[in-house]
Motif scaffolding. Structure first.
Motif, PDB file in Angstrom:
ATOM      1  N   LEU A 225       0.869  -1.161   0.015  1.00  8.65           N
ATOM      2  CA  LEU A 225      -0.084   0.023   0.042  1.00  8.65           C
ATOM      3  C   LEU A 225       0.724   1.370  -0.039  1.00  8.65           C
ATOM      4  O   LEU A 225       0.397   2.374   0.277  1.00  8.65           O
ATOM      5  N   ALA A 226       1.948   1.021  -0.329  1.00  8.99           N
ATOM      6  CA  ALA A 226       3.217   2.446  -0.394  1.00  8.99           C
ATOM      7  C   ALA A 226       2.531   3.576  -0.965  1.00  8.99           C
ATOM      8  O   ALA A 226       2.363   4.666  -0.295  1.00  8.99           O
ATOM      9  N   TYR A 227       2.345   3.352  -2.121  1.00  5.09           N
ATOM     10  CA  TYR A 227       2.013   4.434  -3.120  1.00  5.09           C
ATOM     11  C   TYR A 227       0.600   5.174  -2.858  1.00  5.09           C
ATOM     12  O   TYR A 227       0.256   6.229  -3.414  1.00  5.09           O
ATOM     13  N   LEU A 228      -0.310   4.235  -2.058  1.00  8.71           N
ATOM     14  CA  LEU A 228      -1.632   5.067  -1.975  1.00  8.71           C
ATOM     15  C   LEU A 228      -1.509   6.357  -0.895  1.00  8.71           C
ATOM     16  O   LEU A 228      -2.071   7.426  -1.364  1.00  8.71           O
ATOM     17  N   SER A 229      -0.509   6.421  -0.296  1.00  9.03           N
ATOM     18  CA  SER A 229      -0.257   7.809   0.492  1.00  9.03           C
ATOM     19  C   SER A 229       0.294   8.895  -0.372  1.00  9.03           C
ATOM     20  O   SER A 229       0.327   9.897   0.035  1.00  9.03           O
ATOM     21  N   THR A 230       0.600   8.538  -1.610  1.00  7.13           N
ATOM     22  CA  THR A 230       1.281   9.712  -2.463  1.00  7.13           C
ATOM     23  C   THR A 230       0.236  10.083  -3.483  1.00  7.13           C
ATOM     24  O   THR A 230       0.548  10.981  -4.391  1.00  7.13           O
ATOM     25  N   THR A 231      -0.911   9.393  -3.778  1.00  9.35           N
ATOM     26  CA  THR A 231      -1.862   9.673  -4.734  1.00  9.35           C
ATOM     27  C   THR A 231      -3.165  10.203  -4.088  1.00  9.35           C
ATOM     28  O   THR A 231      -3.209  10.248  -2.996  1.00  9.35           O
ATOM     29  N   GLY A 232      -3.992  10.686  -4.880  1.00  6.23           N
ATOM     30  CA  GLY A 232      -5.117  11.077  -4.549  1.00  6.23           C
ATOM     31  C   GLY A 232      -5.571  12.570  -5.363  1.00  6.23           C
ATOM     32  O   GLY A 232      -4.559  13.130  -5.538  1.00  6.23           O
ATOM     33  N   TYR A 233      -6.711  13.128  -5.069  1.00  6.01           N
ATOM     34  CA  TYR A 233      -6.932  14.362  -5.701  1.00  6.01           C
ATOM     35  C   TYR A 233      -7.758  15.174  -4.534  1.00  6.01           C
ATOM     36  O   TYR A 233      -8.460  14.783  -3.710  1.00  6.01           O
ATOM     37  N   GLU A 234      -7.554  16.482  -4.645  1.00  5.80           N
ATOM     38  CA  GLU A 234      -8.019  17.381  -3.648  1.00  5.80           C
ATOM     39  C   GLU A 234      -9.381  17.803  -4.236  1.00  5.80           C
ATOM     40  O   GLU A 234     -10.278  18.040  -3.432  1.00  5.80           O
TER      41      GLU A 234
ATOM     42  N   ILE B  68       0.985   1.803  13.157  1.00  2.55           N
ATOM     43  CA  ILE B  68       0.769   1.369  11.700  1.00  2.55           C
ATOM     44  C   ILE B  68      -0.568   1.063  11.346  1.00  2.55           C
ATOM     45  O   ILE B  68      -0.757   1.189  10.245  1.00  2.55           O
ATOM     46  N   ARG B  69      -1.139   0.200  12.045  1.00  2.49           N
ATOM     47  CA  ARG B  69      -2.365  -0.465  11.892  1.00  2.49           C
ATOM     48  C   ARG B  69      -3.466   0.771  11.826  1.00  2.49           C
ATOM     49  O   ARG B  69      -4.213   0.659  10.807  1.00  2.49           O
ATOM     50  N   VAL B  70      -3.353   1.701  12.699  1.00  2.00           N
ATOM     51  CA  VAL B  70      -4.018   2.667  12.463  1.00  2.00           C
ATOM     52  C   VAL B  70      -4.097   3.672  11.197  1.00  2.00           C
ATOM     53  O   VAL B  70      -4.969   4.164  10.544  1.00  2.00           O
ATOM     54  N   TYR B  71      -2.916   3.883  11.058  1.00  2.06           N
ATOM     55  CA  TYR B  71      -2.463   4.395   9.662  1.00  2.06           C
ATOM     56  C   TYR B  71      -3.183   3.749   8.628  1.00  2.06           C
ATOM     57  O   TYR B  71      -3.537   4.464   7.658  1.00  2.06           O
ATOM     58  N   LEU B  72      -2.956   2.635   8.505  1.00  2.00           N
ATOM     59  CA  LEU B  72      -3.039   1.926   7.339  1.00  2.00           C
ATOM     60  C   LEU B  72      -4.508   1.955   7.202  1.00  2.00           C
ATOM     61  O   LEU B  72      -5.328   1.862   6.044  1.00  2.00           O
ATOM     62  N   LEU B  73      -5.312   1.775   8.299  1.00  2.00           N
ATOM     63  CA  LEU B  73      -6.929   1.697   8.228  1.00  2.00           C
ATOM     64  C   LEU B  73      -7.274   3.015   7.773  1.00  2.00           C
ATOM     65  O   LEU B  73      -8.249   3.006   7.030  1.00  2.00           O
ATOM     66  N   ILE B  74      -6.724   4.279   8.201  1.00  2.00           N
ATOM     67  CA  ILE B  74      -7.223   5.668   7.718  1.00  2.00           C
ATOM     68  C   ILE B  74      -6.689   5.416   6.151  1.00  2.00           C
ATOM     69  O   ILE B  74      -7.773   5.867   5.542  1.00  2.00           O
ATOM     70  N   LEU B  75      -5.710   5.090   5.702  1.00  2.00           N
ATOM     71  CA  LEU B  75      -5.216   5.072   4.524  1.00  2.00           C
ATOM     72  C   LEU B  75      -6.010   4.368   3.551  1.00  2.00           C
ATOM     73  O   LEU B  75      -6.769   5.091   2.495  1.00  2.00           O
ATOM     74  N   VAL B  76      -6.492   3.149   3.901  1.00  2.00           N
ATOM     75  CA  VAL B  76      -7.437   2.638   2.914  1.00  2.00           C
ATOM     76  C   VAL B  76      -8.962   3.041   2.996  1.00  2.00           C
ATOM     77  O   VAL B  76      -9.418   3.147   1.946  1.00  2.00           O
ATOM     78  N   GLY B  77      -9.253   3.367   4.183  1.00  2.00           N
ATOM     79  CA  GLY B  77     -10.427   3.853   4.258  1.00  2.00           C
ATOM     80  C   GLY B  77     -11.029   5.178   3.702  1.00  2.00           C
ATOM     81  O   GLY B  77     -12.188   5.523   3.374  1.00  2.00           O
ATOM     82  N   TRP B  78      -9.784   5.908   3.360  1.00  2.86           N
ATOM     83  CA  TRP B  78     -10.014   7.108   2.618  1.00  2.86           C
ATOM     84  C   TRP B  78      -9.602   7.174   1.310  1.00  2.86           C
ATOM     85  O   TRP B  78      -9.694   8.468   0.672  1.00  2.86           O
ATOM     86  N   THR B  79      -9.191   6.059   0.711  1.00  2.00           N
ATOM     87  CA  THR B  79      -8.752   6.161  -0.628  1.00  2.00           C
ATOM     88  C   THR B  79      -9.698   4.984  -1.371  1.00  2.00           C
ATOM     89  O   THR B  79     -10.565   5.255  -1.937  1.00  2.00           O
TER      90      THR B  79
END
Length: 554
Positions: free
Chosen positions: A202-211, A333-344
């Motif tokens: 899931l590395a690159y999820l944190s660098t993608t997205g649109y405002e 790490i788990r909290v971070y990942l949960l937020i990451l996938v939940g918001w993407t």
């Protein structure tokens, strides 16, 4: 001789409270003394009622036993982990004793290695904490907000209640918290074992997205979505988002295990998962599942929990308590990942909560990248229909999103006039060095994400795979509606048995928009791509006529 006294039966036992407290033998004893049929009926009802109560108690005890067994498994896992970490600490102590015989630089390097941990990029060595958190993935875009000012972040993490931590302590804390980079580089995002290019997981999820997302543009496409073919029907033919698109656009793994879960977890189970996997306090966990009315947690709570764990990692590392530091590091790490996938990739319309069901996939952080996150994201994306829609409503209400649409008519008109050569069918030619094409993209059948299942049919969009588009087989031939969910996971794991054959993939095209003879005539017969009528003379002829004339010429 004294006359025999008249027998007076005792009728007080018929009271419901007395019936419920009597033993079975007492009940039958009373019955023997009366021989009244109505009494037998009364006792029968009482026994049946007791049986139902006992069944409910047994089921409740079973649930309690299952939760207890699950808790025991967690405790056993924690004990094994503690034993393992104790061995590591003992090894570190032995190394420390040996290194005392070395020079001072050797001591410093060893201490630094213990804090940073394996797999952390050398770039982190020159960064403070604020930069580390930002480099771990544009946290503002996935819901984790930190002050842009570096000192403010340091004070917030080190925190003594009044923000008066010294600059030296802040810098040291920043060094310690670098272990959280494992959320991006170590545990979760090893170099790809297959091709050595880029990271997996899931590395690159944190660098993608649109405002900003244009809801009108999305709506114009979604209105043309056909669930039975999992594709958008445009005048130029069918197009869709493929596994190859997900791989190239998001760099998510498309090979691996499909996400296999259900949404039937009760509140107690979810709360226990939050305590054991996220490090939440029991009261807070129960509060979250209660206020969100299900297996969800508020994003504001998760952000606060993440900041708290970061603080704990820093504190325990400062105290050289590696066991606790590692535990809270995993929580963070788990909290971070949960937020990451939940918001993407699993974002929904709630916007302020995250589904906790996905926690099970972060239980073992070492195997996070073994899952086909790309297939899960695609399944979630394909499910765009509103489940509450009924045919009596306008057709536009069938699809999501249906809010915030501005000038959707302009997009509809543009799509209705789009010709085959207006579409860039294969946009990733220059990206293949970074993300090579994967054979699994030609898998044809069902894909799933937990209880959601959708058809994935690459034979309907062959032009997106640099092939001549042919008339595809019926969707049910590729994805049998009777296929069980478990079998779907097995088929995807054995995808080579389900990929399109060389014949089904079609020929290489002269032009990217080429189709086989008869395709456009077939397509316009079975499809309905237009949302609004074309005005006369603009274009001069409907696109069908242009396509059919061109086809007849060949």
């Amino acid at each position: 001789m004294e006359p025999r006294s008249k027998y007076e039966p005792d009728y007080g036992w018929r009271n419901r409270s007395n019936l419920n407290t009597m033993s079975i033998s007492e009940l039958f004893s009373k019955l023997k003394g009366t021989f009244i049929k109505s009494d037998f009926d009364l006792v029968e009802k009482t026994l049946v009622s007791r049986e139902e109560m006992l069944k409910e108690e047994i089921e409740e005890k079973k649930r309690e036993m299952e939760l207890l067994e699950e808790r025991m498994k967690f405790e056993m896992l924690e004990r094994v982990t503690v034993e393992f970490k104790l061995e590591r600490i003992q090894e570190e102590m032995n190394k420390k004793v040996l290194m005392k015989k070395g020079n001072e630089r050797g001591d410093v390097v060893a201490a630094k290695d213990r804090l940073v941990g394996d797999g952390v990029a050398s770039l982190v060595d020159e960064m403070g904490m604020n930069e580390v958190l930002k480099e771990s993935g544009n946290v503002e875009k996935c819901g984790i907000e930190f002050e842009s000012d570096g000192d403010a972040v340091k004070n917030r993490v080190v925190g003594d209640g009044d923000g008066a931590a010294s600059a030296a302590d802040a810098e040291k804390t920043g060094e310690n918290v670098r272990v959280l980079m494992k959320a991006k580089q170590g545990v979760l995002d090893e170099q790809s074992k297959k091709d050595g290019l880029g990271a997996s997981g899931l590395a690159y999820l944190s660098t993608t997205g649109y405002e900003f997302l244009d809801p009108a543009l999305i709506s114009a496409f979604v209105e043309r979505w056909h669930e039975e073919t999992s594709s958008f029907h445009l005048p130029a033919g069918e197009i869709t988002v493929t596994l190859d698109d997900v791989s190239c656009l998001l760099h998510l793994p498309i090979e691996g295990s499909l996400l296999d879960h259900n949404n039937t977890l009760n509140k107690d189970e979810v709360a226990m998962m939050m305590v054991s996997l996220l490090g939440a306090k029991p009261f807070d966990a129960k509060t979250q599942v209660r206020v969100t009315k299900g297996a969800h947690a508020k994003i504001t709570y998760l952000k606060e929990l993440f900041a708290s764990h970061v603080q704990s990692v820093a504190d325990y590392t400062k105290e050289s308590n590696l066991e606790e530091a590692n535990k809270f590091q995993d929580f963070a790490i788990r909290v971070y990942l949960l937020i990451l996938v939940g918001w993407t990739i699993f974002a929904d319309t709630s916007k302020n909560t995250v589904q906790l069901t996905y926690l099970k996939y972060f239980k073992d952080l070492e195997i996070v990248d073994n899952y086909a996150w790309g297939a899960a994201a695609l399944t979630h994306l394909y499910k765009v229909e509103n489940e509450r829609y009924v045919e009596a409503q306008p057709a536009a209400n069938k699809f999501l999103p249906k809010k915030g649409q501005n000038n959707v008519e302009g997009y509809r008109s543009a799509l209705d006039r789009m010709l085959t050569f207006d579409i860039h069918w294969n946009p990733y030619d220059n990206h293949r060095v970074t993300r090579p094409f994967e054979e699994i993209s030609f898998y044809s059948g069902w894909i799933r994400c937990g209880p959601m299942i959708v058809r994935y049919l690459p034979e309907r969009v062959l032009r997106q795979f640099s092939r001549v588009q042919t008339i595809p087989r019926h969707p049910s031939h590729s994805a049998n509606p009777l296929t069980p969910r478990l079998q779907i996971s097995q088929q995807y794991a054995q995808y080579m048995d389900w990929v399109l054959t060389p014949e089904e993939r079609g020929d290489l095209p002269l032009h990217s928009w080429n189709v086989a003879p008869g395709y456009m005539r077939w397509y316009f017969r079975i499809s309905h791509p237009y949302m609004i009528p074309l005005p006369p003379g603009d274009p001069p002829r409907p696109f069908e006529m242009e396509a059919l004339i061109e086809e007849d010429a060949h």
